[in-house]
Design a protein around this motif. Structure first.
Motif, PDB file in Angstrom:
ATOM      1  N   VAL A 188      -5.687   8.030  12.584  1.00 32.66           N
ATOM      2  CA  VAL A 188      -6.756   8.970  12.914  1.00 32.66           C
ATOM      3  C   VAL A 188      -7.548   8.475  14.124  1.00 32.66           C
ATOM      4  O   VAL A 188      -8.242   9.253  14.770  1.00 32.66           O
ATOM      5  N   GLY A 189      -7.460   7.175  14.417  1.00 33.28           N
ATOM      6  CA  GLY A 189      -8.020   6.649  15.654  1.00 33.28           C
ATOM      7  C   GLY A 189      -7.146   7.073  16.827  1.00 33.28           C
ATOM      8  O   GLY A 189      -5.972   7.412  16.637  1.00 33.28           O
ATOM      9  N   ALA A 190      -7.698   7.046  18.030  1.00 29.28           N
ATOM     10  CA  ALA A 190      -6.968   7.551  19.201  1.00 29.28           C
ATOM     11  C   ALA A 190      -6.991   6.530  20.332  1.00 29.28           C
ATOM     12  O   ALA A 190      -7.794   6.648  21.263  1.00 29.28           O
ATOM     13  N   PRO A 191      -6.111   5.513  20.278  1.00 30.64           N
ATOM     14  CA  PRO A 191      -6.045   4.530  21.373  1.00 30.64           C
ATOM     15  C   PRO A 191      -5.641   5.189  22.682  1.00 30.64           C
ATOM     16  O   PRO A 191      -4.835   6.125  22.702  1.00 30.64           O
ATOM     17  N   ALA A 192      -6.193   4.705  23.773  1.00 27.26           N
ATOM     18  CA  ALA A 192      -5.847   5.263  25.086  1.00 27.26           C
ATOM     19  C   ALA A 192      -4.427   4.876  25.494  1.00 27.26           C
ATOM     20  O   ALA A 192      -3.752   5.636  26.187  1.00 27.26           O
ATOM     21  N   PHE A 195       0.798  -1.228   0.000  1.00 20.18           N
ATOM     22  CA  PHE A 195       0.000   0.000   0.000  1.00 20.18           C
ATOM     23  C   PHE A 195       0.836   1.287   0.000  1.00 20.18           C
ATOM     24  O   PHE A 195       1.857   1.377   0.661  1.00 20.18           O
ATOM     25  N   ASP A 196       0.294   2.264  -0.722  1.00 14.77           N
ATOM     26  CA  ASP A 196       0.879   3.605  -0.678  1.00 14.77           C
ATOM     27  C   ASP A 196       0.460   4.328   0.593  1.00 14.77           C
ATOM     28  O   ASP A 196       1.209   5.150   1.129  1.00 14.77           O
ATOM     29  N   LEU A 197      -0.740   4.020   1.072  1.00 19.06           N
ATOM     30  CA  LEU A 197      -1.279   4.701   2.245  1.00 19.06           C
ATOM     31  C   LEU A 197      -2.123   3.729   3.056  1.00 19.06           C
ATOM     32  O   LEU A 197      -2.953   3.004   2.500  1.00 19.06           O
ATOM     33  N   VAL A 198      -1.890   3.704   4.357  1.00 22.40           N
ATOM     34  CA  VAL A 198      -2.729   2.945   5.281  1.00 22.40           C
ATOM     35  C   VAL A 198      -3.320   3.938   6.272  1.00 22.40           C
ATOM     36  O   VAL A 198      -2.578   4.668   6.941  1.00 22.40           O
ATOM     37  N   VAL A 199      -4.643   3.993   6.349  1.00 16.26           N
ATOM     38  CA  VAL A 199      -5.330   4.890   7.285  1.00 16.26           C
ATOM     39  C   VAL A 199      -5.900   4.042   8.413  1.00 16.26           C
ATOM     40  O   VAL A 199      -6.807   3.231   8.193  1.00 16.26           O
ATOM     41  N   ASN A 200      -5.361   4.219   9.607  1.00 14.89           N
ATOM     42  CA  ASN A 200      -5.817   3.458  10.770  1.00 14.89           C
ATOM     43  C   ASN A 200      -6.913   4.246  11.482  1.00 14.89           C
ATOM     44  O   ASN A 200      -6.661   5.296  12.070  1.00 14.89           O
ATOM     45  N   THR A 201      -8.139   3.722  11.442  1.00 16.85           N
ATOM     46  CA  THR A 201      -9.276   4.443  12.031  1.00 16.85           C
ATOM     47  C   THR A 201      -9.695   3.893  13.386  1.00 16.85           C
ATOM     48  O   THR A 201     -10.627   4.422  13.986  1.00 16.85           O
ATOM     49  N   VAL A 202      -9.050   2.847  13.871  1.00 19.26           N
ATOM     50  CA  VAL A 202      -9.516   2.214  15.105  1.00 19.26           C
ATOM     51  C   VAL A 202      -8.884   2.869  16.325  1.00 19.26           C
ATOM     52  O   VAL A 202      -7.777   3.412  16.262  1.00 19.26           O
ATOM     53  N   SER A 203      -9.588   2.807  17.435  1.00 25.34           N
ATOM     54  CA  SER A 203      -9.100   3.391  18.681  1.00 25.34           C
ATOM     55  C   SER A 203      -8.573   2.328  19.636  1.00 25.34           C
ATOM     56  O   SER A 203      -8.334   2.610  20.810  1.00 25.34           O
ATOM     57  N   ALA A 204      -8.399   1.110  19.147  1.00 27.07           N
ATOM     58  CA  ALA A 204      -7.775   0.045  19.927  1.00 27.07           C
ATOM     59  C   ALA A 204      -6.313  -0.068  19.519  1.00 27.07           C
ATOM     60  O   ALA A 204      -5.935   0.357  18.422  1.00 27.07           O
ATOM     61  N   PRO A 205      -5.463  -0.616  20.386  1.00 32.05           N
ATOM     62  CA  PRO A 205      -4.053  -0.775  20.024  1.00 32.05           C
ATOM     63  C   PRO A 205      -3.887  -1.686  18.811  1.00 32.05           C
ATOM     64  O   PRO A 205      -4.645  -2.648  18.638  1.00 32.05           O
TER      65      PRO A 205
END
Length: 210
Positions: A130-134, A101-111
């Protein structure tokens, strides 16, 4: 100079409000990192953010792959515009898609396993969170330097980018997949969010507030 957002009349009002959060959160990095024809984009997670990322990346002309923990939303992912769908719980997925992939967009908020996801990138590819894991995420620097890969983050966009996103979504008939609920079902909706039983955004009917 004062900037005011203008919502195109063709946008469904129930879907327009979520575009101002999920839409801009995913549109901004897709535009920033050049999603478009001839580019391969992976979207990690098919939730409130992920389903919009798939729709927008597809409309931009990219080849889109969904990476989800399981295949239970595969039919939805393909309907929303994904070309491919893989389960990250399958250990062969990362081997099969290495360097793709040229770009991977991570949208999940889990590790997530950052190194494994960086390994999916082609040379000069970028993993954008773009997801925000604690919890803090860690990585091995060799996952970056081996292929001139980049690891970045993105939150929202400015007024101009948000207006561009609204106009783009109106032009391409893109809206968030929403379920409109009355105010007295908020607790039920919250439980469904915790159970990942949302397709894909809740919108509260303001007329039902007492």
């Amino acid at each position: 100079m004062k900037f005011v957002l203008s919502v195109p009349e063709s946008l469904d009002p129930a879907a327009a409000a979520p575009l101002l959060c999920a839409g801009i959160t995913t549109y901004a990095p897709l535009r920033k990192w050049g999603a478009g024809p001839g580019r391969t984009v992976a979207v990690v997670g098919l939730g409130g953010l992920g389903h919009m990322a798939v729709k927008i990346a597809h409309a931009l002309g990219a080849e889109v792959t969904v990476l989800s923990q399981s295949l239970k939303k595969q039919e939805d992912g393909l309907r929303l515009g994904a070309d491919h769908y893989f389960a990250t719980s399958d250990p062969t997925t990362f081997e099969r898609l290495a360097g793709t992939f040229d770009l991977v967009v991570n949208t999940v908020s889990a590790p997530i396993d950052v190194d494994a996801h960086l390994g999916l990138l082609a040379v000069d590819g970028t993993l954008v969170n773009v997801g925000a894991p604690a919890e803090p995420l860690s990585l091995n620097v060799f996952s970056l330097i081996g292929g001139r890969r980049s690891y970045a983050g993105s939150m929202i966009g400015g007024i101009a980018t948000t207006q561009e996103m609204l106009d783009f979504c109106a032009e391409h008939g893109i809206g968030a997949e929403v379920e409109v609920i009355p105010a007295d079902r908020i607790n039920e909706a919250y439980e469904r969010v915790l159970a990942s039983d949302v397709r894909y955004r809740f919108v509260i009917d303001a007329s039902t507030f007492a």
